[in-house]
Design a protein around this motif. Sequence first.
Motif, short mmCIF file in Angstrom:
data_model
loop_
_atom_site.label_atom_id
_atom_site.label_comp_id
_atom_site.label_asym_id
_atom_site.label_seq_id
_atom_site.Cartn_x
_atom_site.Cartn_y
_atom_site.Cartn_z
N LEU A 1 0.83 -1.21 0.00
CA LEU A 1 0.00 0.00 0.00
C LEU A 1 0.86 1.26 0.00
CD1 LEU A 1 -2.80 -1.01 2.55
CD2 LEU A 1 -2.92 -1.00 0.05
N LEU A 2 1.90 1.26 0.82
CA LEU A 2 2.77 2.43 0.90
C LEU A 2 3.53 2.66 -0.40
CD1 LEU A 2 4.17 2.15 4.54
CD2 LEU A 2 2.32 3.62 3.70
N ASP A 3 3.89 1.59 -1.09
CA ASP A 3 4.59 1.71 -2.37
C ASP A 3 3.70 2.32 -3.45
OD1 ASP A 3 6.87 0.70 -1.31
OD2 ASP A 3 6.71 -1.29 -2.21
N GLY A 4 2.40 2.10 -3.33
CA GLY A 4 1.49 2.65 -4.33
C GLY A 4 1.24 4.14 -4.17
N MET A 5 1.53 4.68 -2.99
CA MET A 5 1.24 6.09 -2.71
C MET A 5 2.05 7.05 -3.59
SD MET A 5 1.26 8.06 0.97
CE MET A 5 0.58 6.61 1.77
N PRO A 6 3.38 6.93 -3.65
CA PRO A 6 4.14 7.88 -4.47
C PRO A 6 3.88 7.74 -5.96
CG PRO A 6 5.59 6.18 -3.60
CD PRO A 6 4.28 6.02 -2.91
#
Length: 563
Positions: free
Chosen positions: A155-160
């Motif tokens: 999920l965090l990788d998809g943010m940027p």
Amino acid sequence: MIDWFVQTLRAYPEICIFLSLGLGYYFGSFTYKGFGLGAVTATLIAAVIIGQLGITVSGPLKPTFFLMFLFAVGYAVGPQFVRGIASDGLPQAVFAAFMAVLCLITAFLGARLAGFDVGSAAGFYAGTQTISASMGLATDAINRLGLPPEETRRLLDGMPVAYAVTYIFGTIGSAIVLAVLGPLLLRIDLEAACKRYEEKFGGRKVAGGPGTAWHQFDLRAFRVREGGRAVGKSVQEAEALVPGQRVFIQRIRRNDKIMEAMTDVVIQPGDIVAVAGRREILVTLIGTEAEEVDDRELLAVPIEGIDVFVTSGEADGKTLTELASLPETRGVFLRKITRGATATEIPILPNTEVQRGDILTLVGRTPDVATATKLLGYPDRVTDIADVAFIGGAITIGALLGAIVYKVGGVPITLSTSGGVLIAGLFFGWLRSVRPTFGRIPSSTVWFMNSVGLNVFIAVVGISSGPGFVVGLQQLGFSLFLWGALVTTIPLFLGMFVGKYLFRFDDALLFGCCAGARTTTAALGMINDNAKSQIPGLGYTVTYAVGNTLLTLWGMVLVMLLT
């Protein structure tokens, strides 16, 4: 050599942070017709590219710099935020809150309809609304979901990814909508509206300015002729002979002796008077009725230019006309008004209201400036020293309060350390504006905390998500850009119509209010350029303070809504 370089970066990941910042600020500085990637987006792209080398950045570096950034944001907008909530800026504050809610709802619905996961939705929101800070609160919220580490990382990788794809249109599209399409749709001639506003409130433009040979205020010496209008009048009465203008007699030479021009001194024929005022007044009015002389000794008046931080309740809310009539401001001229976190230059009009937290640039005789400063607030003298004890204590207090978890019906509710520090910044920034004896943070330090603090956070995010960035971009692709353009545009169009027909903002201020509520400084610049005026900036500061705070907090709220 290349292998050595890569291995060194992997062994010392802190080098990657500085490399990302260097590349980001360098390439982010390039613009075309006022538009560019900006430091944040360029830093993210640089960090993502570096992250392809498989570099791991661990430790508390990311949250540490993000807390520093959030405190700087709150500290800078605190006075305008509180004023907007509590006083005559209320309509603009309510409008900014309405726009913030509209942005949240639009981003939520767009993410739902497009089928984005929570991480991509958070980046999607941050990019479309150009509110980079929201990613930090969204990150905290995702980390608290209690998901497996692999899922959290995904999920965090998809943010940027979502942020980088949508941010560019979020910036450029916002400026085009507000500065070009908005006036066309609402049939507003922005330049004419600003001219009407200036004429209504007594404003006018003058040629020249800082950096040119022309200067606005002058001190010149005149010999009083026999039978002149000033003969037999006191200094105060003589100054009143130029109605509607601030003209002051500073010194008088009489019989080869120089005296200070007290208000009750009577002017005699043959006196040589040193008169201060606007250059055009001295040239066109006084110069035609008196003989100008070159008296170097008489004109050797000690003068000072100083920035004054407004803290006085007596000055707060008063117009420039009201302040100019006070005896404490005699002999002092106003060169500039700066307001808000973005240092917006406010037009100097007779009915412009001075607010707590404003910085007024004054010029005049040293004793006169000192008297006016005492009336207005506190001298904001140039210094390199920051109150680090204040910064550390305030961030600690905010983080501790934000870390407290409240349970409502068994559901844990918390501001998070990030939200707590942002609110602490708002409170202590406001407190500094009314009690300026402590908490001094030079503007250069605030800039460093704000800009570098955010970009270190962004660099760590980009480096950490580098390997998954390309995969995510392939999956989301062009549809993400189209959804982003839609979600960027809808709140702006609705906001312009609501601001004009429901809140009834003046046409000259409307688009500045919209730009502030969306915290898009690029749009304000384009609006001012098209208007050929700084007037739209009057609608920017309060809405920016409220919008910046709420839009940042929405990063956490959006995650809660989507889970």
